[in-house]
Design an enzyme around this catalytic site. Sequence first.
Site, PDB file in Angstrom:
ATOM      1  N   PHE A  53       0.825  -1.216   0.000  1.00  0.00           N
ATOM      2  CA  PHE A  53       0.000   0.000   0.000  1.00  0.00           C
ATOM      3  C   PHE A  53       0.857   1.262   0.000  1.00  0.00           C
ATOM      4  O   PHE A  53       0.404   2.306  -0.467  1.00  0.00           O
ATOM      5  CB  PHE A  53      -0.981  -0.024   1.164  1.00  0.00           C
ATOM      6  CG  PHE A  53      -2.003  -1.123   1.048  1.00  0.00           C
ATOM      7  CD1 PHE A  53      -2.607  -1.391  -0.174  1.00  0.00           C
ATOM      8  CD2 PHE A  53      -2.346  -1.909   2.128  1.00  0.00           C
ATOM      9  CE1 PHE A  53      -3.538  -2.414  -0.310  1.00  0.00           C
ATOM     10  CE2 PHE A  53      -3.284  -2.927   2.007  1.00  0.00           C
ATOM     11  CZ  PHE A  53      -3.874  -3.189   0.785  1.00  0.00           C
ATOM     12  N   ASP A  54       2.078   1.188   0.510  1.00  0.00           N
ATOM     13  CA  ASP A  54       3.010   2.292   0.327  1.00  0.00           C
ATOM     14  C   ASP A  54       3.263   2.511  -1.164  1.00  0.00           C
ATOM     15  O   ASP A  54       3.266   3.646  -1.648  1.00  0.00           O
ATOM     16  CB  ASP A  54       4.331   2.004   1.029  1.00  0.00           C
ATOM     17  CG  ASP A  54       4.412   2.637   2.413  1.00  0.00           C
ATOM     18  OD1 ASP A  54       3.941   3.772   2.568  1.00  0.00           O
ATOM     19  OD2 ASP A  54       4.948   2.000   3.328  1.00  0.00           O
ATOM     20  N   VAL A  55       3.502   1.421  -1.870  1.00  0.00           N
ATOM     21  CA  VAL A  55       3.764   1.523  -3.308  1.00  0.00           C
ATOM     22  C   VAL A  55       2.530   2.047  -4.032  1.00  0.00           C
ATOM     23  O   VAL A  55       2.620   2.941  -4.889  1.00  0.00           O
ATOM     24  CB  VAL A  55       4.201   0.167  -3.872  1.00  0.00           C
ATOM     25  CG1 VAL A  55       4.321   0.228  -5.398  1.00  0.00           C
ATOM     26  CG2 VAL A  55       5.543  -0.253  -3.277  1.00  0.00           C
TER      27      VAL A  55
END
Length: 398
Positions: free
Chosen positions: A177-179
Site C-alpha cells: 500500500f506504500d507503493v
Amino acid sequence: MSSQSTTDPRPPRPLDGIVIADFSRVLAGPYATMLLADMGAEVIKVESPGGDDTRSWVPPVRPDGVSTYYSAINRNKKSIVLDFTDPDDLAVAHALSARADIVVENFKPGGLKRFDLDYDSVKERNETVIYCSISGFGTAEGASLPGYDLIVQAMSGLMSLTGDRDGPAYRAGISVFDVMAGLHSTIGILAALRHRSMTGKGQNIETSLLASAMSGLVNQTSAYVAGGVTPNRMGNAHPSLFPYEPLPTADNDLIVTAGNDGQFRKLVEVLGVPELADDERFARNADRTEHREELRPLLVERLQTQSAEHWFAKLNEVGVPNGPINTIAQGVQYAEKLGLAPIVQVGPTGQTVPGVRNPISFSGIEPRYDLAPPTLGQNTDEIRSWLAATSAAAYGEK
C-alpha cells in the site's frame, strides 16, 4: 541547477524544468518522487540531520555499505540537510517551498503546520504550488494514527485474505500500500500539473495508504460494497476462478490459470483429458469454481506425469497462462531473458550503482538514470547557493 545541461544532446523529458521539494521519507513519497525524477523533474530531497529512515534499514546493503532499501527509491535526486528547528535552515525550507512547482510530504497530518510548511502556509508564498500530502489514514478522524504499511495491511482487510484458510494472517511480501499510495500520488500530481497548465492554478492533493488500499483491493472490497459478501482467506485459491493457483507437477508447483472457457479447453487438451471441457461440472467458469474440489485432483493427476518446465513450455505454446514460482533472482533473470532489461546503471560513468529500470516505456522519450541515490546532505551547499541566487534575482526584478 538541472541535472541536464543546456548542451545535452539527448531529447528533453516531459518534466524537465519542474522542481519538486521532497519533504517525504521512507517509501510512498520517495517512490513517487523518484518516478517523477526519472521523467526529468528536479527533485530536492530534504532530510533531517539523521537522514531518511531507510538509510539505516539494513541488511541487505550494496557493496559500498549503502542500504539497498534506500537505494531502491532515491535515484535522480539531490539531498539537502535541514533542521526545521534551526531558524536559518527553516528559512531555506521556506525558500525552497516558495520556488518549487511541487511539494511532496508525508509527515503526520498537521505536523508541518508549526513550521509554516503546510499547504496553506506554502500557498501564501507560492500561489500556484501543487502540494501533495501522503498519510496513513487521511486527515480527518484518522489523522493521529501512525501510517505504517503493515498496520494498513492489517486494518484494511488485506491480511484477512492472505494465508491458508485455517492458518494465521500474513502480510504481503512488500509494502504494497506504500507503493500503491506512491503511484496514486504520482497520478494525482501529473493530473494537477495538467490542470495548472490549463488554468494557471495549483492545488492541494491528499492521498492515504488506507484510501489506496480500499481502491487497490478491487474485487475484494467490491465483494463487500456491491455484493454484501465479506471475503476470507483461501490460501492461493481465487474466489471467482478455477484453476487459478499453484498445482503440483512431477517436480515443482506450477501456477496454472484458466481465465475463460476457451483457455480451460486448451488446458485439458494439452493435459490429455479433453473430455473435461464438456463435463457439465466443468464446462463454464462458474461450474469449475463450484466444483473445484472435484476438478483439482483430475488436473493434478495429469500434471504430475511431467515436470513444471515441460508443462510451462507446452501450455505456453497454446496460450494457456502459467508460470513457475521463481525466486527474486530467477524473476530478474527471466525479465532479462524476455528483453525487458530490468537492471540499469545509475549515475555518471565510472560511478554507477545498479538499479531497477523505470517500468514505463515511451516511443518518443526515455527515462534517465543520471544521478545515483545521494549521500546525506550531498548537495546542501549547491542547493543553498542556488536558492540564494534565485531569491536575489527575484528581488532584483521587483
